[in-house]
Design a protein around this motif. Structure first.
Motif, PDB file in Angstrom:
ATOM      1  N   ASN A  23     120.788  82.199  38.285  1.00 60.08           N
ATOM      2  CA  ASN A  23     119.760  82.407  37.349  1.00 60.08           C
ATOM      3  C   ASN A  23     118.656  81.462  37.085  1.00 60.08           C
ATOM      4  N   PHE A  24     119.399  80.581  36.773  1.00 53.88           N
ATOM      5  CA  PHE A  24     119.362  78.542  35.427  1.00 53.88           C
ATOM      6  C   PHE A  24     118.757  79.012  34.388  1.00 53.88           C
ATOM      7  N   GLU A  25     119.878  80.191  33.581  1.00 57.92           N
ATOM      8  CA  GLU A  25     119.822  81.139  32.330  1.00 57.92           C
ATOM      9  C   GLU A  25     120.550  79.205  31.541  1.00 57.92           C
ATOM     10  N   ASP A  26     121.315  79.288  32.157  1.00 57.37           N
ATOM     11  CA  ASP A  26     121.681  77.729  31.353  1.00 57.37           C
ATOM     12  C   ASP A  26     121.374  76.352  31.105  1.00 57.37           C
ATOM     13  N   GLY A  27     119.807  76.715  32.718  1.00 63.06           N
ATOM     14  CA  GLY A  27     118.825  75.293  32.094  1.00 63.06           C
ATOM     15  C   GLY A  27     119.416  74.185  33.512  1.00 63.06           C
ATOM     16  N   ALA A  28     119.794  75.126  33.546  1.00 58.97           N
ATOM     17  CA  ALA A  28     120.342  73.267  35.026  1.00 58.97           C
ATOM     18  C   ALA A  28     120.781  74.492  35.947  1.00 58.97           C
ATOM     19  N   ALA A  29     120.429  73.256  37.657  1.00 59.27           N
ATOM     20  CA  ALA A  29     120.742  73.286  39.235  1.00 59.27           C
ATOM     21  C   ALA A  29     121.922  73.068  39.382  1.00 59.27           C
ATOM     22  N   ASP A  30     122.651  72.889  38.830  1.00 60.20           N
ATOM     23  CA  ASP A  30     124.196  72.733  38.795  1.00 60.20           C
ATOM     24  C   ASP A  30     124.290  73.416  40.566  1.00 60.20           C
ATOM     25  N   GLY A  31     124.951  72.596  41.610  1.00 58.75           N
ATOM     26  CA  GLY A  31     125.368  73.368  42.641  1.00 58.75           C
ATOM     27  C   GLY A  31     124.236  73.903  43.658  1.00 58.75           C
ATOM     28  N   TRP A  32     123.011  73.492  43.238  1.00 59.77           N
ATOM     29  CA  TRP A  32     122.278  72.634  44.771  1.00 59.77           C
ATOM     30  C   TRP A  32     121.540  71.682  44.452  1.00 59.77           C
ATOM     31  N   SER A  33     121.251  71.276  45.809  1.00 56.44           N
ATOM     32  CA  SER A  33     120.730  69.677  46.610  1.00 56.44           C
ATOM     33  C   SER A  33     119.721  69.200  46.927  1.00 56.44           C
ATOM     34  N   LYS A  34     119.172  68.566  45.702  1.00 58.38           N
ATOM     35  CA  LYS A  34     117.748  68.772  46.115  1.00 58.38           C
ATOM     36  C   LYS A  34     117.400  67.639  47.468  1.00 58.38           C
ATOM     37  N   ASN A  53     105.135  69.687  43.338  1.00 53.70           N
ATOM     38  CA  ASN A  53     104.481  68.852  44.630  1.00 53.70           C
ATOM     39  C   ASN A  53     104.223  69.029  45.107  1.00 53.70           C
ATOM     40  N   THR A  54     102.653  69.349  44.997  1.00 48.87           N
ATOM     41  CA  THR A  54     101.587  69.965  46.056  1.00 48.87           C
ATOM     42  C   THR A  54     102.049  68.906  46.881  1.00 48.87           C
ATOM     43  N   ALA A  55     101.490  67.704  46.886  1.00 46.53           N
ATOM     44  CA  ALA A  55     101.735  66.670  48.204  1.00 46.53           C
ATOM     45  C   ALA A  55     102.608  66.334  49.081  1.00 46.53           C
ATOM     46  N   THR A  56     103.863  66.970  48.769  1.00 46.21           N
ATOM     47  CA  THR A  56     105.376  66.914  50.028  1.00 46.21           C
ATOM     48  C   THR A  56     104.629  67.775  50.778  1.00 46.21           C
ATOM     49  N   ASP A  57     105.244  68.351  51.786  1.00 52.00           N
ATOM     50  CA  ASP A  57     105.186  68.262  53.466  1.00 52.00           C
ATOM     51  C   ASP A  57     106.662  69.418  53.513  1.00 52.00           C
ATOM     52  N   ASN A  58     107.993  69.130  52.451  1.00 50.42           N
ATOM     53  CA  ASN A  58     108.850  68.940  52.730  1.00 50.42           C
ATOM     54  C   ASN A  58     109.635  69.100  51.900  1.00 50.42           C
ATOM     55  N   ALA A  59     110.056  70.262  50.562  1.00 48.55           N
ATOM     56  CA  ALA A  59     111.041  70.012  49.396  1.00 48.55           C
ATOM     57  C   ALA A  59     111.885  71.413  49.482  1.00 48.55           C
ATOM     58  N   ARG A  60     112.779  70.793  49.454  1.00 48.68           N
ATOM     59  CA  ARG A  60     114.093  72.020  49.690  1.00 48.68           C
ATOM     60  C   ARG A  60     115.406  71.646  48.770  1.00 48.68           C
ATOM     61  N   GLN A  61     115.607  72.891  48.453  1.00 43.90           N
ATOM     62  CA  GLN A  61     117.243  72.526  47.667  1.00 43.90           C
ATOM     63  C   GLN A  61     118.096  73.443  48.439  1.00 43.90           C
ATOM     64  N   GLY A  85      97.694  75.365  54.874  1.00 50.30           N
ATOM     65  CA  GLY A  85      98.828  74.794  56.290  1.00 50.30           C
ATOM     66  C   GLY A  85     100.368  74.472  55.430  1.00 50.30           C
ATOM     67  N   GLY A  86     100.395  75.150  54.457  1.00 48.71           N
ATOM     68  CA  GLY A  86     101.536  74.940  53.866  1.00 48.71           C
ATOM     69  C   GLY A  86     102.092  76.117  53.555  1.00 48.71           C
ATOM     70  N   HIS A  87     103.622  76.007  52.561  1.00 45.66           N
ATOM     71  CA  HIS A  87     104.869  77.655  52.775  1.00 45.66           C
ATOM     72  C   HIS A  87     105.038  77.182  51.510  1.00 45.66           C
ATOM     73  N   VAL A  88     105.868  79.114  51.181  1.00 48.18           N
ATOM     74  CA  VAL A  88     106.758  78.905  50.166  1.00 48.18           C
ATOM     75  C   VAL A  88     107.656  79.406  51.016  1.00 48.18           C
ATOM     76  N   GLY A  89     108.868  79.060  51.259  1.00 49.46           N
ATOM     77  CA  GLY A  89     110.445  79.737  52.132  1.00 49.46           C
ATOM     78  C   GLY A  89     111.502  80.171  51.345  1.00 49.46           C
ATOM     79  N   LEU A  90     112.085  81.495  51.999  1.00 45.92           N
ATOM     80  CA  LEU A  90     113.846  81.027  51.353  1.00 45.92           C
ATOM     81  C   LEU A  90     114.522  80.874  52.918  1.00 45.92           C
ATOM     82  N   GLN A 173     111.964  76.266  49.358  1.00 45.63           N
ATOM     83  CA  GLN A 173     111.285  74.919  50.465  1.00 45.63           C
ATOM     84  C   GLN A 173     110.544  75.474  49.788  1.00 45.63           C
ATOM     85  N   THR A 174     109.440  74.716  49.628  1.00 48.44           N
ATOM     86  CA  THR A 174     108.034  74.651  49.804  1.00 48.44           C
ATOM     87  C   THR A 174     107.150  73.513  50.936  1.00 48.44           C
ATOM     88  N   ALA A 175     106.426  73.385  51.056  1.00 50.65           N
ATOM     89  CA  ALA A 175     105.215  72.880  51.933  1.00 50.65           C
ATOM     90  C   ALA A 175     104.033  73.150  51.472  1.00 50.65           C
TER      91      ALA A 175
END
Length: 449
Positions: A23-34, A53-61, A85-90, A173-175
């Motif tokens: 839930n990111f309450e520790d203020g970090a995204a440890d354990g995720w790979s960007k 960053n809305t200019a990128t076509d493929n942002a993932r964690q 042409g974009g999306h927000v996804g799981l 993911q976002t695009a």
């Protein structure tokens, strides 16, 4: 990253193990790979992971293990922008940077369950439903063998058979879009079953008074509404002679007392005085006794400056939606609970006063459909109560408290924890107090007078 054990699911026949949660309450995204994009932990009521960053076509964690096979992944997702042409996804069962199942929120009120392999995207199922920026949605992907299901706010929107990907990690993911993500959880084991769609407004053959629609209202910030110091005097009486009053749009009661329905007891079969359609607002109303089952919200709703002189079964029940707002007002004489949360999503309670009650808020622990539920309680004043909130930790519920004033009641519990159970059984109390996983508050958030 917060790891917890227990069960969390949209709906399950058997309990299962939570193998990952954050839930990111520790203020970090440890354990995720960007991979791509501009990511940071930000504050949106609580801590969230945001991609801007809305200019990128493929942002993932990515997170988790490539050995995971059958599991349910859920996340709260808020699109901040949706580019053409974009999306927000799981993502689920990701074996590489471009191979996974994806549940995507898309422009034009479209949601798709997809199998992605590089540039090849196979649509497994789709639905047309509201997709709005600035709104939280609970997304879920269930994988069980070759059965892949996509869920939005607890409702299955697509179910397909696909053997394209048998195992893999989870991802966000976002695009060409911006988004915030929160409360990610992965559950293994159990037998996932689809939940039923959220209840809709009921109809009746007999005539009933109807609130005339008007423009929709935007909930006021909680900081602008302080808990009231006393009980209002009704401006007049409005007898409820023809049953439940349906509300769509905005209904302003002018501080009249609306009465009466039911017998004032805890009977489960009592009708509400008001039934709010999705997106409706009710304000400046006093509910006299008996008030039956108070107010039913069938979708997102706002309850503003509403007073319950003597709570019957419940003051308000939240049945289906993603965000419900209670702003100002007050309630007293609730032998059980004031606000009952049966559907998915988050209940926001601010500027409220409560006295002589069992619980201010209870996330249902034995409803026919089990959801991950959340409550945010801010700037409230309470006295002569047993507990402010009760949640189900095995389903991943959370409760957050700020600016709570407890008057003449140092023994009141702030946050009670339960293990939710199937319908027909009784939840088990497993503890209480802040833990940084399900119950969030610090000593400075609670003032005793």
């Amino acid at each position: 990253m917060a790891l917890s054990a227990g069960a969390v699911a949209l709906s399950q026949n058997a309990f299962a193990a939570t193998v990952f949660s954050d839930n990111f309450e520790d203020g970090a995204a440890d354990g995720w790979s960007k991979s791509g994009g501009t990511w940071s932990v930000a504050t949106d009521g609580s801590r969230v992971l945001t991609q801007t960053n809305t200019a990128t076509d493929n942002a993932r964690q990515f997170a988790g293990s490539t050995s995971w096979t059958d599991y349910t992944v859920t996340a709260r997702v808020k699109p901040l922008s949706l580019g053409s042409g974009g999306h927000v996804g799981l993502l689920a069962r990701s074996t590489g940077a471009t191979v996974y199942y994806r549940l995507a929120l898309r422009p034009g009120n479209s949601v798709q369950l997809q199998a992605v392999n590089g540039s090849t995207v196979t649509v497994l199922g789709s639905v047309t439903r509201a997709v709005a920026t600035g709104t939280w949605y609970t997304l879920g992907i269930q994988t069980s063998g070759s059965t892949i299901r996509g869920l939005v706010d607890g409702t299955v929107i697509a179910s397909a058979t696909s053997s394209a990907i048998g195992n893999g990690r989870i991802g966000l993911q976002t695009a060409y879009s911006g988004a915030s993500f929160d409360d990610i959880a992965v559950v293994t084991g159990g037998t996932p079953t689809p939940t039923t769609p959220a209840p809709s407004a009921s109809t009746s053959a007999s005539p009933r008074p109807s609130a005339s629609p008007s423009r929709s209202a935007t909930p006021s910030p909680s900081a602008s509404t302080n808990p009231p110091a006393g009980w209002p005097t009704p401006s007049g009486s409005a007898p409820v002679n023809n049953g439940t009053i349906p509300v769509s749009g905005v209904f302003d009661g002018g501080m009249k007392r609306y009465c009466c329905i039911g017998d004032g007891g805890q009977g489960e079969s009592q009708d509400p005085v008001f039934e709010l359609a999705p997106g409706a607002t009710i304000k400046n109303v006093i509910l006299g006794a008996p008030a039956g089952d108070g107010i039913h919200c069938t979708g997102n709703c706002t309850i503003e400056n509403v007073w319950w002189e003597d709570v019957g079964e419940d003051a308000a029940t939240f049945l289906g939606g993603t965000n419900y707002h209670v702003i100002g007002g007050g309630a007293r004489h609730a032998s059980d609970k004031i606000f009952q949360h049966n559907g998915p999503g988050t209940v926001h309670i601010s500027g409220f006063y409560a006295e002589d009650f069992g619980k201010l808020y209870r996330a249902c622990g034995n409803c026919s459909s089990s959801y991950q539920r959340h409550v945010v309680v801010d700037n409230v004043r309470v006295t002569d109560g047993d507990s402010i909130a009760g949640i189900n930790v095995n389903w991943g519920d959370t409760a957050r408290f700020t600016r709570i004033t407890v008057v003449n009641d140092s023994s009141m519990t702030i946050c009670d924890k339960y293990h939710g159970v199937p319908k027909g059984s009784e939840p088990t109390h497993v503890g209480s107090g802040a833990d940084g996983v399900n119950c969030f508050y610090s000593p400075s958030d609670i003032t005793y007078q």
